[in-house]
Design a protein around this motif. Structure first.
Motif, short mmCIF file in Angstrom:
data_model
loop_
_atom_site.label_atom_id
_atom_site.label_comp_id
_atom_site.label_asym_id
_atom_site.label_seq_id
_atom_site.Cartn_x
_atom_site.Cartn_y
_atom_site.Cartn_z
N HIS A 170 44.13 45.88 44.94
CA HIS A 170 45.40 45.41 44.41
C HIS A 170 46.09 46.55 43.66
CE1 HIS A 170 42.59 44.91 41.06
NE2 HIS A 170 43.63 45.14 40.27
N ALA A 224 48.07 47.05 40.06
CA ALA A 224 48.41 46.46 38.77
C ALA A 224 49.84 46.87 38.42
CB ALA A 224 47.45 46.92 37.69
N ARG A 238 49.87 41.47 39.44
CA ARG A 238 49.17 42.28 40.43
C ARG A 238 49.80 42.04 41.79
NH1 ARG A 238 42.70 41.85 39.34
NH2 ARG A 238 42.74 42.75 37.25
#
Length: 75
Positions: A4, A6, A21
């Motif tokens: 992912h 952030a 995210r």
């Protein structure tokens, strides 16, 4: 944890930075991600998924309000 990005989102008119995210819709690890599993209702997970638009390219929109509002985390 699934791969992912952030994100800390700030803009004029937002008093506090918003934490979220970006996950990738075609990532198999999403099914096992403990963060995504805790989001309720489960259909809100879709607000964190970047859509694949071409090989190696994804699209993601931040929505600050409304029925498809992006999930933001209280960190």
């Amino acid at each position: 944890m699934a791969p992912h990005i952030a994100v800390w989102l700030v803009a004029r008119g937002i008093n506090l930075g918003l934490q979220t995210r970006i996950y990738f819709e075609d990532e198999a690890a999403n099914a096992e991600c403990p963060i995504l599993a805790r989001i309720e209702p489960a259909d809100r997970v879709a607000t964190l998924l970047a859509k694949r638009t071409a090989p190696g390219a994804y699209s993601f929109d931040f929505r600050l309000q409304g029925p498809e509002e992006t999930v933001f985390f209280d960190v």
